[in-house]
Design a protein around this motif. Structure first.
Motif, PDB file in Angstrom:
ATOM      1  N   ASP A 247       0.806  -1.220   0.000  1.00  0.00           N
ATOM      2  CA  ASP A 247       0.000   0.000   0.000  1.00  0.00           C
ATOM      3  C   ASP A 247       0.836   1.265   0.000  1.00  0.00           C
ATOM      4  OD1 ASP A 247       0.809  -0.892   2.544  1.00  0.00           O
ATOM      5  OD2 ASP A 247      -0.619   0.423   3.539  1.00  0.00           O
ATOM      6  N   THR A 248       2.102   1.188   0.401  1.00  0.00           N
ATOM      7  CA  THR A 248       2.987   2.348   0.409  1.00  0.00           C
ATOM      8  C   THR A 248       4.383   1.924  -0.024  1.00  0.00           C
ATOM      9  OG1 THR A 248       3.710   2.061   2.701  1.00  0.00           O
ATOM     10  CG2 THR A 248       1.702   3.364   2.347  1.00  0.00           C
ATOM     11  N   GLU A 249       5.207   2.903  -0.369  1.00  0.00           N
ATOM     12  CA  GLU A 249       6.584   2.612  -0.736  1.00  0.00           C
ATOM     13  C   GLU A 249       7.339   2.018   0.451  1.00  0.00           C
ATOM     14  OE1 GLU A 249       7.869   2.694  -3.604  1.00  0.00           O
ATOM     15  OE2 GLU A 249       6.415   3.842  -4.778  1.00  0.00           O
ATOM     16  N   LEU A 250       7.062   2.525   1.659  1.00  0.00           N
ATOM     17  CA  LEU A 250       7.723   1.998   2.848  1.00  0.00           C
ATOM     18  C   LEU A 250       7.336   0.539   3.078  1.00  0.00           C
ATOM     19  CD1 LEU A 250       9.510   2.422   5.317  1.00  0.00           C
ATOM     20  CD2 LEU A 250       7.500   3.306   6.547  1.00  0.00           C
ATOM     21  N   ALA A 251       6.043   0.224   2.902  1.00  0.00           N
ATOM     22  CA  ALA A 251       5.600  -1.163   3.052  1.00  0.00           C
ATOM     23  C   ALA A 251       6.275  -2.057   2.016  1.00  0.00           C
ATOM     24  CB  ALA A 251       4.081  -1.235   2.922  1.00  0.00           C
ATOM     25  N   ALA A 252       6.394  -1.564   0.782  1.00  0.00           N
ATOM     26  CA  ALA A 252       7.053  -2.343  -0.267  1.00  0.00           C
ATOM     27  C   ALA A 252       8.505  -2.633   0.104  1.00  0.00           C
ATOM     28  CB  ALA A 252       6.974  -1.605  -1.592  1.00  0.00           C
ATOM     29  N   GLU A 253       9.195  -1.647   0.668  1.00  0.00           N
ATOM     30  CA  GLU A 253      10.584  -1.849   1.070  1.00  0.00           C
ATOM     31  C   GLU A 253      10.696  -2.918   2.156  1.00  0.00           C
ATOM     32  OE1 GLU A 253      12.194   1.885   2.213  1.00  0.00           O
ATOM     33  OE2 GLU A 253      12.024   2.784   0.218  1.00  0.00           O
ATOM     34  N   ARG A 254       9.765  -2.902   3.106  1.00  0.00           N
ATOM     35  CA  ARG A 254       9.792  -3.911   4.172  1.00  0.00           C
ATOM     36  C   ARG A 254       9.557  -5.308   3.608  1.00  0.00           C
ATOM     37  NH1 ARG A 254       5.667  -2.816   8.698  1.00  0.00           N
ATOM     38  NH2 ARG A 254       6.652  -4.760   9.418  1.00  0.00           N
ATOM     39  N   ILE A 255       8.584  -5.415   2.713  1.00  0.00           N
ATOM     40  CA  ILE A 255       8.268  -6.731   2.131  1.00  0.00           C
ATOM     41  C   ILE A 255       9.427  -7.233   1.289  1.00  0.00           C
ATOM     42  CG2 ILE A 255       6.734  -7.908   0.521  1.00  0.00           C
ATOM     43  CD1 ILE A 255       4.512  -5.986   1.472  1.00  0.00           C
ATOM     44  N   ILE A 256      10.033  -6.350   0.490  1.00  0.00           N
ATOM     45  CA  ILE A 256      11.158  -6.741  -0.354  1.00  0.00           C
ATOM     46  C   ILE A 256      12.350  -7.165   0.503  1.00  0.00           C
ATOM     47  CG2 ILE A 256      12.888  -5.810  -1.941  1.00  0.00           C
ATOM     48  CD1 ILE A 256      10.624  -4.244  -3.277  1.00  0.00           C
ATOM     49  N   SER A 257      12.580  -6.462   1.615  1.00  0.00           N
ATOM     50  CA  SER A 257      13.680  -6.833   2.507  1.00  0.00           C
ATOM     51  C   SER A 257      13.472  -8.234   3.077  1.00  0.00           C
ATOM     52  CB  SER A 257      13.804  -5.808   3.643  1.00  0.00           C
ATOM     53  OG  SER A 257      14.163  -4.544   3.149  1.00  0.00           O
ATOM     54  N   ALA A 258      12.229  -8.548   3.461  1.00  0.00           N
ATOM     55  CA  ALA A 258      11.934  -9.888   3.980  1.00  0.00           C
ATOM     56  C   ALA A 258      12.139 -10.943   2.900  1.00  0.00           C
ATOM     57  CB  ALA A 258      10.505  -9.926   4.514  1.00  0.00           C
ATOM     58  N   ALA A 259      11.739 -10.622   1.662  1.00  0.00           N
ATOM     59  CA  ALA A 259      11.913 -11.575   0.562  1.00  0.00           C
ATOM     60  C   ALA A 259      13.384 -11.817   0.262  1.00  0.00           C
ATOM     61  CB  ALA A 259      11.195 -11.054  -0.679  1.00  0.00           C
ATOM     62  N   LYS A 260      14.187 -10.763   0.282  1.00  0.00           N
ATOM     63  CA  LYS A 260      15.620 -10.934   0.047  1.00  0.00           C
ATOM     64  C   LYS A 260      16.253 -11.790   1.141  1.00  0.00           C
ATOM     65  CE  LYS A 260      16.497  -6.700  -2.608  1.00  0.00           C
ATOM     66  NZ  LYS A 260      17.184  -5.388  -2.625  1.00  0.00           N
ATOM     67  N   ALA A 261      15.808 -11.580   2.383  1.00  0.00           N
ATOM     68  CA  ALA A 261      16.333 -12.391   3.483  1.00  0.00           C
ATOM     69  C   ALA A 261      15.974 -13.859   3.304  1.00  0.00           C
ATOM     70  CB  ALA A 261      15.789 -11.866   4.810  1.00  0.00           C
ATOM     71  N   ALA A 262      14.858 -14.113   2.598  1.00  0.00           N
ATOM     72  CA  ALA A 262      14.442 -15.495   2.350  1.00  0.00           C
ATOM     73  C   ALA A 262      15.127 -16.092   1.128  1.00  0.00           C
ATOM     74  CB  ALA A 262      12.931 -15.553   2.165  1.00  0.00           C
ATOM     75  N   GLY A 263      15.912 -15.282   0.418  1.00  0.00           N
ATOM     76  CA  GLY A 263      16.662 -15.802  -0.727  1.00  0.00           C
ATOM     77  C   GLY A 263      16.198 -15.312  -2.077  1.00  0.00           C
ATOM     78  N   ALA A 264      15.212 -14.436  -2.130  1.00  0.00           N
ATOM     79  CA  ALA A 264      14.728 -13.937  -3.423  1.00  0.00           C
ATOM     80  C   ALA A 264      15.748 -12.988  -4.036  1.00  0.00           C
ATOM     81  CB  ALA A 264      13.387 -13.234  -3.252  1.00  0.00           C
ATOM     82  N   GLU A 265      15.891 -13.056  -5.352  1.00  0.00           N
ATOM     83  CA  GLU A 265      16.808 -12.193  -6.070  1.00  0.00           C
ATOM     84  C   GLU A 265      16.024 -11.152  -6.870  1.00  0.00           C
ATOM     85  OE1 GLU A 265      19.356 -14.485  -8.517  1.00  0.00           O
ATOM     86  OE2 GLU A 265      20.295 -15.579  -6.850  1.00  0.00           O
ATOM     87  N   ASN A 266      16.376  -9.895  -6.665  1.00  0.00           N
ATOM     88  CA  ASN A 266      15.768  -8.764  -7.376  1.00  0.00           C
ATOM     89  C   ASN A 266      14.241  -8.793  -7.321  1.00  0.00           C
ATOM     90  OD1 ASN A 266      18.384  -7.917  -8.227  1.00  0.00           O
ATOM     91  ND2 ASN A 266      18.290  -9.403  -9.909  1.00  0.00           N
ATOM     92  N   PRO A 267      13.654  -8.926  -6.152  1.00  0.00           N
ATOM     93  CA  PRO A 267      12.189  -8.915  -6.083  1.00  0.00           C
ATOM     94  C   PRO A 267      11.652  -7.511  -6.327  1.00  0.00           C
ATOM     95  CG  PRO A 267      13.109  -8.927  -3.876  1.00  0.00           C
ATOM     96  CD  PRO A 267      14.265  -9.079  -4.809  1.00  0.00           C
ATOM     97  N   ARG A 268      10.436  -7.427  -6.811  1.00  0.00           N
ATOM     98  CA  ARG A 268       9.759  -6.142  -7.001  1.00  0.00           C
ATOM     99  C   ARG A 268       8.340  -6.254  -6.481  1.00  0.00           C
ATOM    100  NH1 ARG A 268       6.456  -5.470 -11.384  1.00  0.00           N
ATOM    101  NH2 ARG A 268       6.979  -3.250 -11.485  1.00  0.00           N
TER     102      ARG A 268
END
Length: 632
Positions: A247-268
């Motif tokens: 819903d916000t850019e800040l929320a997107a950053e948090r979700i992307i950070s969690a995905a990267k920690a799980a091993g995702a590469e270049n998530p959007r």
């Protein structure tokens, strides 16, 4: 005696006269000194030390060079306040002034649903009536509010080109503010979608002259995502999003950070409207972290419903622990459904429905359906979506399929319809869709579609690859790429004309078709179609023939529905030969057509060639005994 008295009287009057003269002289000197000192002191008090003061009797002369006319007048006024202004003699000069600097020319255009207004200062050399007429054609019945002023100074370098570019750009900007300065145009605009924003930015970059600085601030509203969906999976191949919404850019950053920690590469992640709760990011990050602890599986969040599907090999104790932690970590609005599937016999083949979409657009349907009605429905649906002549059906009717099989099949086909090419496989346990697309948000849109169609807890897998060359906006070739592609076409197939005429030979129509297809993909180009002949025949006749043939090529493109508003046809006759006209091979090479990009701030010269087609046949111009041909 009498004589003595007269002498005495005379001497008395003489003495009185001398005394009067002496007194008058002293009085005049006193007045002069008093006036000069008073005026000088008054001028010095006001900082006018440049002024020289000299008293001569009752008159006071002012001399010196005043910095400006206003300062000179102030000096006269100051002196007149000390002595009678009639006694002040002006012998002052004024310093030569530098020529006034030209004002800064600029204009600002505002356009919206209420109309169009323009304000600013433009040079007199600018055709104001032409500018207002252009604006009037855009504003229509709402009219133009004209607040332009003019100044009689030369137009600065780049002003006219910047103004012309802004006038052309306004036709694509229904809601915008455009600020124009010499060699600089700033555009602030609002579009209806991200796709429109990208297309507009690319069009403007293609249009702007090379020497004009373009500043763009173009906004697009956030998309409405329904249902608001995020789907994340961890497989042996890695971690990735099938869909990600925030819903916000800040929320997107948090979700992307969690995905990267799980091993995702270049998530959007797509930022959009429709979030069910401001705590969306809390639920998504907690779910991704839980899936990471389980070591694999998938998590699907559609609005407030969360479905967690673990891997079959996950231990029951680990599954219970992680699910319990997740249930306690989720915000109250979310409902979690977790499933640990049983391991299946790898030799058991579940019933399947398959659909494939080829890069050429052909669709093949195969696998199982419930009954004849569903087979007819899927075929009709596919023909309506992909084209009735592009669908091949090889499905068969079987019993014992799940009750929601029809829903799953139609949802899978609808998802496939959002790809450029790909495949969908439907089983009782899952829907698996993969393929390529030119839409960067296709994965999110398909996952949202499947989540909404299949219902809570349904398993699906979306493996979609974004390819820039398939993007209808970003995949458009650059002008130079278009130039190269057309160059390859005309090198392989020459454009010929019927002898002595401007009619394109039937053998060249295929080449024209290919060129038209490229130009349709290229969008707006500034293109000059140039016609040439050899040196045989009259110069005027060759020039006319080359012009006619250039126009014939332009008309052929128009007949193929190519937008040619930025094209022009120019015949150059026998100018700029590329080979020796003394030989037949040289004359044949000189009888040619060229497609040339018109560069900003360059004068078209026939010596510069880029896209060239050489006529294979020699042509004889009417009333001429020599052979020649000119092509475009």
């Amino acid at each position: 005696m009498r004589l003595s008295s007269l002498l005495t009287i005379f001497l008395t009057f003489a003495a009185a006269a001398v005394l009067s003269l002496v007194a008058a002289s002293f009085s005049v000197q006193l007045i002069e000194n008093s006036s000069e000192i008073g005026v000088r002191d008054a001028l010095d008090d006001k900082g006018m030390t440049w002024a020289e003061v000299e008293a001569n009797g009752l008159q006071v002369s002012l001399s010196g060079i005043a910095p400006t006319e206003a300062v000179r007048f102030s000096a006269l006024t100051t002196a007149g306040s000390i002595v009678d202004a009639a006694r002040v003699i002006d012998d002052m000069g004024v310093a030569a002034q530098e020529a006034l600097a030209a004002p800064k020319f600029s204009a600002e255009i505002l356009r919206n649903e209420s109309g169009l207004s323009v304000i600013g200062l433009i040079p007199t050399s600018t055709d104001r009536e032409y500018v207002l007429a252009r604006f009037g054609s855009l504003a229509g019945s709402t009219g133009v509010t004209d607040l332009l002023e003019i100044a009689d100074y030369p137009a600065p370098e780049g002003w006219e080109r910047a103004l012309e570019f802004a006038l052309s750009a306004m036709s694509s900007l229904p809601r915008a503010k455009v600020s124009i300065e010499a060699e600089r145009v700033a555009i602030t605009a609002i579009t209806n979608s991200a796709q429109e924003k990208a297309r507009l930015e690319q069009d403007l970059r293609r249009m702007v002259p090379d020497d004009i600085t373009l500043v763009m601030d173009i906004a697009a509203p956030r998309p409405v995502i329904t249902p608001f969906t995020t789907r994340f999976q961890i497989t042996p191949e890695g971690a990735s999003f099938d869909a990600c919404s925030a819903d916000t850019e800040l929320a997107a950053e948090r979700i992307i950070s969690a995905a990267k920690a799980a091993g995702a590469e270049n998530p959007r992640c797509t930022v959009g409207l429709g979030v069910p709760t401001p705590k969306w990011a809390d639920a998504v990050t907690a779910s991704i972290n839980a899936l990471t602890k389980l070591g694999g599986g998938s998590i699907t969040i559609a609005d407030a419903d969360i479905s967690l599907l673990a891997l079959p090999e996950t231990s029951q104790s680990d599954f219970d622990k992680v699910v319990g932690e997740l249930e306690n970590a989720l915000p109250a609005v979310f409902a979690l459904q977790a499933k640990l599937p049983e391991a299946q016999d790898p030799n058991a083949g579940p019933p399947e429905f398959n659909a494939t979409l080829s890069p050429e657009g052909r669709v093949r349907l195969s696998g199982r359906v419930n009954d004849d009605a569903l087979r007819e429905l899927t075929t009709s649906f596919a023909k309506a979506r992909f084209g009735s002549d592009k669908v091949d059906t090889a499905t068969r009717v079987v019993d014992d399929l799940p009750a929601d099989w029809a829903t799953r099949v139609l949802a899978g086909l609808e998802g496939l319809g959002q790809l450029s090419n790909g495949a969908v496989t439907i089983t009782p346990q899952s829907v698996q869709l993969s393929g390529n697309t030119g839409n960067p948000d296709a994965s999110t849109e398909i996952a949202s579609l499947l989540a909404g169609k299949l219902g809570e807890g349904s398993a699906f897998d979306v493996n979609v690859t974004y390819q820039k060359q398939l993007d209808p906006v970003l995949g458009l070739p650059t002008p130079d790429e278009c130039e190269a592609e057309i160059g390859a076409i005309v090198a392989a197939g020459k454009i010929n004309f019927e002898p002595g005429s401007a009619t394109i030979d039937a053998s060249a129509l295929g080449t024209m078709d290919d060129i038209a297809q490229v130009l349709k993909r290229c969008g707006e180009l500034r293109l000059e179609i140039q016609g040439y002949t050899d040196s045989q025949g009259g110069g005027d006749m060759n020039l006319a023939l080359s012009q006619s043939r250039a126009e014939s090529v332009l008309n052929e493109l128009r007949a193929r529905r190519v937008i040619t508003s930025t094209f022009k046809a120019v015949g150059y006759g026998e100018a700029s030969p590329v080979a020796d006209n003394k030989t037949e091979a040289g004359r044949e090479a000189n009888r040619r057509i060229e497609f040339r990009l018109v560069r900003p701030n360059t004068v078209s010269t026939p010596s510069e060639t880029t896209l060239e087609s050489t006529a294979e046949n020699g042509d004889t111009a009417p009333n001429s005994s020599t052979e020649e041909s000119a092509t475009e």
